[in-house]
Structures are given as structure tokens and as C-alpha cells.
Design a protein around this motif. Structure first.
Motif, PDB file in Angstrom:
ATOM      1  N   ALA A 102       0.848  -1.131  -0.210  1.00  0.00           N
ATOM      2  CA  ALA A 102       0.053   0.088  -0.018  1.00  0.00           C
ATOM      3  C   ALA A 102       0.715   1.235   0.033  1.00  0.00           C
ATOM      4  O   ALA A 102       0.636   2.304  -0.570  1.00  0.00           O
ATOM      5  N   LEU A 103       2.108   1.283   0.905  1.00  0.00           N
ATOM      6  CA  LEU A 103       2.897   2.356   0.811  1.00  0.00           C
ATOM      7  C   LEU A 103       3.527   2.752  -0.583  1.00  0.00           C
ATOM      8  O   LEU A 103       3.494   3.935  -1.078  1.00  0.00           O
ATOM      9  N   CYS A 104       4.088   1.775  -1.192  1.00  0.00           N
ATOM     10  CA  CYS A 104       4.652   1.669  -2.480  1.00  0.00           C
ATOM     11  C   CYS A 104       3.526   2.481  -3.475  1.00  0.00           C
ATOM     12  O   CYS A 104       3.922   3.333  -4.189  1.00  0.00           O
ATOM     13  N   ARG A 105       2.492   1.733  -3.593  1.00  0.00           N
ATOM     14  CA  ARG A 105       1.107   2.564  -4.466  1.00  0.00           C
ATOM     15  C   ARG A 105       1.023   3.892  -4.131  1.00  0.00           C
ATOM     16  O   ARG A 105       0.940   4.698  -4.972  1.00  0.00           O
ATOM     17  N   ASP A 106       1.019   4.181  -2.758  1.00  0.00           N
ATOM     18  CA  ASP A 106       0.757   5.558  -2.262  1.00  0.00           C
ATOM     19  C   ASP A 106       1.997   6.654  -2.505  1.00  0.00           C
ATOM     20  O   ASP A 106       1.684   7.763  -2.897  1.00  0.00           O
ATOM     21  N   LEU A 107       3.100   6.110  -2.724  1.00  0.00           N
ATOM     22  CA  LEU A 107       4.198   7.002  -3.134  1.00  0.00           C
ATOM     23  C   LEU A 107       4.492   7.015  -4.650  1.00  0.00           C
ATOM     24  O   LEU A 107       5.489   7.341  -5.136  1.00  0.00           O
ATOM     25  N   GLY A 108       3.432   6.548  -5.331  1.00  0.00           N
ATOM     26  CA  GLY A 108       3.741   6.535  -6.949  1.00  0.00           C
ATOM     27  C   GLY A 108       4.128   5.413  -7.558  1.00  0.00           C
ATOM     28  O   GLY A 108       4.334   5.578  -9.087  1.00  0.00           O
ATOM     29  N   ALA A 109       4.284   4.211  -7.277  1.00  0.00           N
ATOM     30  CA  ALA A 109       4.593   3.044  -8.074  1.00  0.00           C
ATOM     31  C   ALA A 109       3.555   2.817  -8.882  1.00  0.00           C
ATOM     32  O   ALA A 109       2.365   2.613  -8.546  1.00  0.00           O
ATOM     33  N   ALA A 110       3.745   2.562 -10.225  1.00  0.00           N
ATOM     34  CA  ALA A 110       2.622   2.210 -11.116  1.00  0.00           C
ATOM     35  C   ALA A 110       2.544   0.864 -11.103  1.00  0.00           C
ATOM     36  O   ALA A 110       1.135   0.556 -11.192  1.00  0.00           O
ATOM     37  N   VAL A 111       2.995   0.067 -10.744  1.00  0.00           N
ATOM     38  CA  VAL A 111       3.032  -1.544 -10.455  1.00  0.00           C
ATOM     39  C   VAL A 111       3.769  -1.857  -9.095  1.00  0.00           C
ATOM     40  O   VAL A 111       4.855  -1.536  -9.020  1.00  0.00           O
ATOM     41  N   VAL A 112       3.286  -2.964  -8.315  1.00  0.00           N
ATOM     42  CA  VAL A 112       4.225  -3.393  -7.262  1.00  0.00           C
ATOM     43  C   VAL A 112       3.973  -4.820  -7.518  1.00  0.00           C
ATOM     44  O   VAL A 112       2.797  -5.279  -7.655  1.00  0.00           O
ATOM     45  N   LEU A 113       4.907  -5.489  -7.440  1.00  0.00           N
ATOM     46  CA  LEU A 113       5.188  -6.932  -7.627  1.00  0.00           C
ATOM     47  C   LEU A 113       5.578  -7.473  -6.351  1.00  0.00           C
ATOM     48  O   LEU A 113       6.334  -6.916  -5.412  1.00  0.00           O
ATOM     49  N   ASP A 114       4.740  -8.579  -5.710  1.00  0.00           N
ATOM     50  CA  ASP A 114       5.382  -9.465  -4.762  1.00  0.00           C
ATOM     51  C   ASP A 114       6.728 -10.210  -5.007  1.00  0.00           C
ATOM     52  O   ASP A 114       6.558 -11.233  -5.730  1.00  0.00           O
ATOM     53  N   HIS A 115       7.829  -9.767  -4.468  1.00  0.00           N
ATOM     54  CA  HIS A 115       8.980 -10.542  -4.682  1.00  0.00           C
ATOM     55  C   HIS A 115       9.223 -11.865  -3.896  1.00  0.00           C
ATOM     56  O   HIS A 115       9.972 -12.521  -4.311  1.00  0.00           O
ATOM     57  N   ILE A 116       7.918 -12.235  -3.354  1.00  0.00           N
ATOM     58  CA  ILE A 116       8.008 -13.507  -2.721  1.00  0.00           C
ATOM     59  C   ILE A 116       7.306 -14.669  -3.808  1.00  0.00           C
ATOM     60  O   ILE A 116       8.054 -15.639  -3.899  1.00  0.00           O
ATOM     61  N   THR A 117       6.075 -14.286  -4.289  1.00  0.00           N
ATOM     62  CA  THR A 117       5.538 -15.047  -4.883  1.00  0.00           C
ATOM     63  C   THR A 117       5.632 -15.153  -6.585  1.00  0.00           C
ATOM     64  O   THR A 117       5.038 -15.690  -7.264  1.00  0.00           O
ATOM     65  N   GLN A 118       5.966 -13.939  -6.999  1.00  0.00           N
ATOM     66  CA  GLN A 118       6.125 -13.513  -8.310  1.00  0.00           C
ATOM     67  C   GLN A 118       7.498 -13.678  -8.797  1.00  0.00           C
ATOM     68  O   GLN A 118       8.549 -13.544  -8.060  1.00  0.00           O
TER      69      GLN A 118
ATOM     70  N   VAL B 106       9.717 -11.889 -10.670  1.00  0.00           N
ATOM     71  CA  VAL B 106       9.934 -10.252 -10.910  1.00  0.00           C
ATOM     72  C   VAL B 106      10.298 -10.161 -12.150  1.00  0.00           C
ATOM     73  O   VAL B 106       9.938  -9.252 -12.885  1.00  0.00           O
ATOM     74  N   GLY B 107      11.497 -10.594 -12.784  1.00  0.00           N
ATOM     75  CA  GLY B 107      12.120 -10.738 -13.922  1.00  0.00           C
ATOM     76  C   GLY B 107      11.241 -10.967 -15.108  1.00  0.00           C
ATOM     77  O   GLY B 107      11.139  -9.841 -15.846  1.00  0.00           O
ATOM     78  N   GLN B 108      10.416 -11.799 -15.112  1.00  0.00           N
ATOM     79  CA  GLN B 108       9.415 -12.192 -16.145  1.00  0.00           C
ATOM     80  C   GLN B 108       8.249 -10.882 -16.281  1.00  0.00           C
ATOM     81  O   GLN B 108       7.767 -10.601 -17.157  1.00  0.00           O
ATOM     82  N   ALA B 109       7.871 -10.746 -14.775  1.00  0.00           N
ATOM     83  CA  ALA B 109       6.687  -9.619 -14.803  1.00  0.00           C
ATOM     84  C   ALA B 109       7.287  -8.291 -15.308  1.00  0.00           C
ATOM     85  O   ALA B 109       6.557  -7.612 -16.170  1.00  0.00           O
ATOM     86  N   CYS B 110       8.650  -8.122 -15.194  1.00  0.00           N
ATOM     87  CA  CYS B 110       9.182  -6.687 -15.526  1.00  0.00           C
ATOM     88  C   CYS B 110       9.486  -6.717 -17.346  1.00  0.00           C
ATOM     89  O   CYS B 110       8.959  -5.923 -17.973  1.00  0.00           O
ATOM     90  N   ARG B 111       9.413  -8.027 -17.639  1.00  0.00           N
ATOM     91  CA  ARG B 111       9.717  -8.030 -19.099  1.00  0.00           C
ATOM     92  C   ARG B 111       8.246  -8.049 -19.769  1.00  0.00           C
ATOM     93  O   ARG B 111       7.939  -7.379 -20.813  1.00  0.00           O
ATOM     94  N   ASP B 112       7.321  -8.598 -19.040  1.00  0.00           N
ATOM     95  CA  ASP B 112       5.732  -8.619 -19.548  1.00  0.00           C
ATOM     96  C   ASP B 112       5.361  -6.968 -19.619  1.00  0.00           C
ATOM     97  O   ASP B 112       4.379  -6.682 -20.241  1.00  0.00           O
ATOM     98  N   LEU B 113       5.853  -6.261 -18.316  1.00  0.00           N
ATOM     99  CA  LEU B 113       5.339  -4.870 -18.350  1.00  0.00           C
ATOM    100  C   LEU B 113       6.078  -3.906 -19.627  1.00  0.00           C
ATOM    101  O   LEU B 113       5.718  -3.003 -19.532  1.00  0.00           O
ATOM    102  N   THR B 114       7.129  -4.360 -20.120  1.00  0.00           N
ATOM    103  CA  THR B 114       7.957  -3.740 -20.977  1.00  0.00           C
ATOM    104  C   THR B 114       7.769  -4.365 -22.342  1.00  0.00           C
ATOM    105  O   THR B 114       9.026  -4.024 -23.081  1.00  0.00           O
ATOM    106  N   GLY B 115       6.980  -4.845 -22.751  1.00  0.00           N
ATOM    107  CA  GLY B 115       6.953  -5.521 -24.177  1.00  0.00           C
ATOM    108  C   GLY B 115       8.041  -6.462 -24.334  1.00  0.00           C
ATOM    109  O   GLY B 115       8.718  -6.717 -25.644  1.00  0.00           O
ATOM    110  N   GLY B 116       8.687  -7.192 -23.350  1.00  0.00           N
ATOM    111  CA  GLY B 116       9.606  -8.176 -23.374  1.00  0.00           C
ATOM    112  C   GLY B 116      11.091  -7.644 -23.100  1.00  0.00           C
ATOM    113  O   GLY B 116      11.808  -8.439 -22.941  1.00  0.00           O
ATOM    114  N   ALA B 117      11.312  -6.436 -23.100  1.00  0.00           N
ATOM    115  CA  ALA B 117      12.674  -5.946 -22.753  1.00  0.00           C
ATOM    116  C   ALA B 117      12.964  -5.918 -21.739  1.00  0.00           C
ATOM    117  O   ALA B 117      14.194  -6.400 -21.430  1.00  0.00           O
ATOM    118  N   GLY B 118      12.356  -5.690 -20.434  1.00  0.00           N
ATOM    119  CA  GLY B 118      12.938  -5.640 -19.263  1.00  0.00           C
ATOM    120  C   GLY B 118      13.089  -4.190 -18.926  1.00  0.00           C
ATOM    121  O   GLY B 118      12.908  -3.075 -19.794  1.00  0.00           O
TER     122      GLY B 118
END
Length: 331
Positions: free
Chosen positions: A183-199, A201-213
């Protein structure tokens, strides 16, 4: 002079009351009557038994506390921009004595005037983490609109990097896991917050950037966070780490032609490349805070006599924002 410090490296139980001579300011230094300090991972590393050779050799008794906010009460030779009675904040040298004491000396060129909008506790929580966040972004130089990953987005440095990223027009992606940190990350301006335990993260970042990272990945925690930053960064991108975590990174970055930068707060000043560099960064952070663009989140405040409890809280890895230490009235 009253202080809290250590006679030996070890766990938080080594923090004990000390009686020390009052320091006198030398050339370019001022002495600050300490109102507030803060706790950073740098304090924990300086206090703890190191697993290998120490990066900074310490002299005992050692006073920790690499954030300070207070009032100038003595001025050394060569200081012409600060005077007795000025309210200032900043970071004492990582190589010397810290601010968990009634008074501390600091190079005047590394300090800034405390913004009126901030309390002393807030200002103390802004200095080291704020300069670190600012300098990391300055070294990485992401293009406007770029996507950047901020690991440990609710942490001491991460929560300020997110605010700076928003102010600079960057798309911030944060990692967090607990509801309150997310919640704090979203409040401070994060467009996306990823769960670093269950997700992943690398693949999620590539998905968010059209595969680039992501263009830049900030490692604020080391270990798994560094691993995720290395995976998330795009070809020709940059990983900026503030944690001295040894890791085999060449094979991870070479084919992407990506870069890894290690950053230490105030490095240009520490290594005498530019005595004013740390102060300029702090002044920029102070101006943004005065304008309301960034704010330090003070999640807890301890009197200095309970410094050991504050250290243990940081070591738990479950704090958000920053922890303030009330020095002037905390004995």
C-alpha cells in the motif's frame, strides 16, 4: 558528553552508554547539537561482526548514527556558510563518529539547512537515504518516461526512490510483499507493485515492457533482490546496487551488455573527488522536500536510550520507511 556506542563488534546488545569528551570542529567542520538521528543498514554493518575483511576499519569506542538533524553550536576554520544557531541536517562521515551522542562534528560542505516543513526527526530520516536515492538516480540517468524497478520499495531508500522517480516522470515498478508495504509503494507513486516472494519479478518486468525489461533496476536489499534486479534489467540497461553483496553477475549481464554500478552515499566526497558533491545532493533533496515532492516516512521513533531495540527492528527486515532516534530528549 553522553553517547550510545560500542566497545566491540557484535549484536545489538553491544550498544551501551558512553561518556566521551565533546568534539571540537576542525577546518571546514561544524559541531551540531544533536536533536535527532536515524538508523540505517550502514549502522548495522558497522556494528556487526563482519564475515570477511572490514571495508572500514573502526576505532573504539565507536558511536554510530550516520544521520543527524540539529543545531550548529560551534564553527571551525574555513566555514562561511553556516553559523551558530543554524538548524541543519545531513550525514556525518561514515569513517568517523556518528550522531547517537549529544554532539557530533561534520563537514559543513556535506550539510544543508533543515527545511522548515520538516521536523528534526523527519529531516534526520531524509539525509543518508535521500542522498543515496538521489545519487543512484543521477548515476543511472534513466530517460524520461523509462520504466525502473525499485526493489524493497517500502524501505528506507526505496520509498524515496519511488517518489523521486514519480517526480522525474519515470514509471516506477516496486517490489514488496506485505499489505502495508504494498500500500505504501502505491501511495508513493509506484505504477505497479510486484510480490517479490510469490512472483517471478524478472518475467513480470519483461511482460510490463513488451519483453525488453526495465531500463534501470535498483537493488536496495542485496541477496534475492539483487538476483531479481539482474534478471529484470533490459539489454544495455543498468543495475544500481547499494548493498555490498558478492554475487556472480558477469554471466548474467554480459550477453545483455548491461552494467552493474555499486553506489555508496556521498562517494565523490568520501574519496575526496569533490568535497561539495554530497552537500549539493542533499541540498537538492532538501529543496524537493520543501516543495512537497518527497517526504520521508517515519514509521517508528525511539529514544536514544532504546537504540538497541531500533537496531533489532531494522535487522528484522520488516520495517517500512525509516526509524527515527530521538537524541536530545532520549537519555
Amino acid at each position: 558528553m553522553k553517547a550510545i556506542g560500542i566497545h566491540h563488534h557484535g549484536d545489538a546488545s553491544q550498544l551501551v552508554p558512553l561518556e566521551l569528551p565533546e568534539p571540537a570542529p576542525g577546518p571546514h567542520q561544524v559541531r551540531v547539537r544533536v536533536i535527532a538521528s536515524s538508523v540505517n543498514p550502514a549502522d548495522i554493518r558497522a556494528r556487526s561482526v563482519a564475515p570477511g575483511p572490514r571495508r572500514i576499519e573502526r576505532q573504539f569506542p565507536l558511536v554510530l548514527g550516520y544521520d543527524v538533524s540539529g543545531i550548529v553550536d560551534a564553527v571551525g576554520p574555513g566555514v562561511d556558510d553556516l553559523a551558530v544557531g543554524d538548524e541543519v541536517f545531513g550525514s556525518p562521515s561514515l569513517f568517523g563518529q556518528g550522531a547517537n551522542a549529544e554532539r557530533v562534528v561534520a563537514d559543513s560542505r556535506t550539510l544543508a539547512r533543515k527545511p522548515e516543513a520538516l521536523s528534526h526527526e523527519q529531516a534526520a530520516c531524509l539525509s543518508l537515504a535521500g542522498v543515496t536515492a538521489w545519487e543512484c538516480l543521477s548515476r543511472a540517468r534513466p530517460a524520461p518516461g523509462a520504466t525502473v524497478l525499485v526493489t524493497a520499495g517500502a524501505g528506507g531508500v526505496g520509498h524515496l526512490q519511488l517518489q523521486l522517480a514519480r517526480h522525474l516522470g519515470l514509471r516506477g515498478v516496486a517490489t514488496a510483499s506485505r499489505p502495508e508495504s504494498t500500500a505504501l509503494c502505491r501511495d508513493l507513486g509506484a505504477a505497479v507493485v510486484l510480490d517479490h516472494i510469490t512472483q517471478d519479478v524478472g518475467q513480470a518486468c519483461r511482460d510490463l515492457t513488451g519483453g525488453a525489461g526495465v531500463a534501470v533496476a535498483f537493488d536496495n536489499a542485496g541477496g534475492r533482490a539483487l538476483d531479481q534486479a539482474l534478471d529484470a534489467v533490459a539489454p544495455m540497461g543498468t543495475v544500481v546496487s547499494i548493498v555490498p553483496t558478492p554475487a556472480p553477475v558477469a554471466d548474467r549481464l554480459f550477453m545483455k551488455a548491461a552494467s552493474l554500478l555499486y553506489h555508496v552515499m556521498g562517494a565523490a566526497t568520501i574519496w575526496r573527488l569533490d568535497p561539495h558533491a554530497q552537500g549539493r545532493a542533499l541540498a537538492a533533496v532538501a529543496e524537493l522536500a520543501a516543495q512537497g515532492h518527497i517526504r520521508p516516512i517515519v514509521s517508528a521513533s525511539y529514544p536514544v536510550r532504546e537504540l538497541a531495540q531500533a537496531h533489532r527492528a531494522i535487522e528484522s527486515g520488516r520495517t517500512i520507511g525509516k526509524i527515527a532516534i530521538r537524541v536530545a530528549e532520549g537519555w
